[in-house]
Enzyme design. Structure first.
Site, PDB file in Angstrom:
ATOM      1  CE  LYS A   1      45.284  10.972  29.580  1.00 11.79           C
ATOM      2  NZ  LYS A   1      46.074   9.817  30.063  1.00 11.79           N
TER       3      LYS A   1
ATOM      4  CG  ASP B   1      44.781   8.168  32.945  1.00 12.05           C
ATOM      5  OD1 ASP B   1      45.375   7.942  34.016  1.00 12.05           O
ATOM      6  OD2 ASP B   1      45.288   7.932  31.831  1.00 12.05           O
TER       7      ASP B   1
ATOM      8  CD  GLU C   1      44.316   4.463  32.537  1.00 18.08           C
ATOM      9  OE1 GLU C   1      45.286   4.002  31.913  1.00 18.08           O
ATOM     10  OE2 GLU C   1      43.331   4.988  31.970  1.00 18.08           O
TER      11      GLU C   1
ATOM     12  CG  ASP D   1      48.472   3.035  32.215  1.00 20.15           C
ATOM     13  OD1 ASP D   1      49.239   2.189  31.707  1.00 20.15           O
ATOM     14  OD2 ASP D   1      48.203   4.106  31.645  1.00 20.15           O
TER      15      ASP D   1
ATOM     16  CE  LYS E   1      48.236   2.898  28.253  1.00 19.17           C
ATOM     17  NZ  LYS E   1      48.612   4.244  28.762  1.00 19.17           N
TER      18      LYS E   1
END
Length: 359
Positions: free
Chosen positions: A162, A190, A218, A243, A267
């Site tokens: 992250k 991400d 991402e 995303d 998702k």
């Protein structure tokens, strides 16, 4: 057997480690579990996680959607007629994708239980083992390096770091984690919308020039900035994955039309359930867009459904299914388990969840 009752359960489950991203910091999973009970007493489960900064869906809103609109629609209906039931759920209310995902998943789970087969089998797959990455929460470089080494010892071979909370220090973090991982472990980033397009290009190019071997990056820029996403994708070699920019089919069509990303993270809580997620995966495949199936911070109910989908449909990169791994304890009896870097689905009807142990 028809649906006799629709129940909702509020779960608040502590994490064993704080989960920190560019968008938020949390120490608990807060989620609404939907339970559909048929006339023979079998239950199918689904969940609607509360993630204010991504979906904007609240537990209170999801519960109202389920109890006031979807429950009356489904009571007395046959869950085995999945095409009709899931279409009715999608048409019944605008938005509320997390609530619709919970009901959609519970319908699939109950239909699989009535047939006596695992959910993955209902979806057309056979494997009960699905690989997953594991996330390194945002932090300082030294701590991240230590945690990265531990995750490799835990058996994970794909690490998601992250970034995005501190662009100025992100390259140092990436360097530290890559050095700790060594060359045999894949590293993906991400940014959770945390960079500007110029920051994203600078950081990714610097990582490329330094030979840090990134698998993908991402959602580097804000979800609404499709022009910026395309601008980044055009200027770096590392694959860029959308995303938060893709909730449903219209979003993915726009990303494809504008060639804004190389990959998409599907998702259930974003798109509205297993049915819409299947459409997204098929659309992405038709246009050679790479895929993973991911999860919000949710329990083994939501992750089990996502893992079943990934097992049945396949993805072009390792799925992102570690959310339930972060839980200090499972709030369900039965269901999935983790073995090193794999999600192991139970060889039992539906999701294999036999009840809730926490509420």
């Amino acid at each position: 057997m028809p649906i006799a009752e629709v129940r909702t359960h509020l779960l608040r489950v502590p994490l064993h480690t704080p989960f920190v991203t560019a968008l938020r910091r949390t120490t608990v999973v807060e989620t609404l579990v939907v339970e559909l009970v048929d006339s023979d007493g079998r239950s199918g489960f689904g969940e609607a996680p509360q993630v204010w900064q991504v979906t904007g869906a609240s537990i209170a809103g999801a519960r109202a959607c389920v109890t006031e609109v979807l429950a009356p629609l489904l009571t007395g209906r046959d869950p085995g007629d999945l095409v009709a039931r899931t279409a009715e759920v999608r048409r019944a209310v605008a938005g509320n994708e997390a609530a619709k995902a919970a009901v959609d998943t519970a319908l699939h789970d109950l239909a699989a239980r009535q047939l006596g087969v695992p959910l993955v089998r209902l979806l057309g797959g056979t494997t009960l083992r699905v690989p997953t990455d594991v996330t390194l929460a945002a932090g300082d470089a030294d701590d991240l390096a230590v945690t990265a080494s531990q995750r490799v010892r835990d058996g994970f071979r794909v690490i998601k770091l992250k970034v995005g909370a501190d662009a100025a220090g992100d390259l140092a973090r990436i360097r530290a984690v890559r050095a700790a991982l060594g060359p045999g472990v894949r590293l993906r980033l991400d940014a959770n919308q945390g960079w500007t397009p110029r920051e994203a290009v600078r950081i990714i190019r610097d990582a490329e020039d330094a030979g840090l071997d990134l698998e993908l990056v991402e959602q580097p820029v804000p979800h609404w900035d499709i022009d910026g996403l395309a601008w980044v994708s055009d200027r770096v070699d590392v694959p860029i994955m959308a995303d938060e920019a893709v909730f449903g089919v219209r979003d993915l069509v726009e990303v494809i039309r504008r060639r804004a990303a190389d990959m998409v993270n599907v998702k259930l809580a974003k798109c509205g359930g297993i049915g819409p997620a299947r459409t997204l995966l098929e659309l992405a495949a038709a246009y050679d867009v790479g895929t993973i199936v991911g999860s919000m911070m949710e329990t083994g109910i939501g992750v089990g459904a996502a893992a079943s989908l990934a097992a049945a449909y396949g993805t072009t990169a390792t799925p992102d299914l570690d959310a339930a791994w972060w839980l200090a304890s499972s709030p369900t009896a039965g269901g999935l388990r983790y073995e090193a870097a794999e999600v192991v689905l139970p060889d039992a009807p539906g999701l294999g969840v036999t009840g809730l142990t926490a509420s």
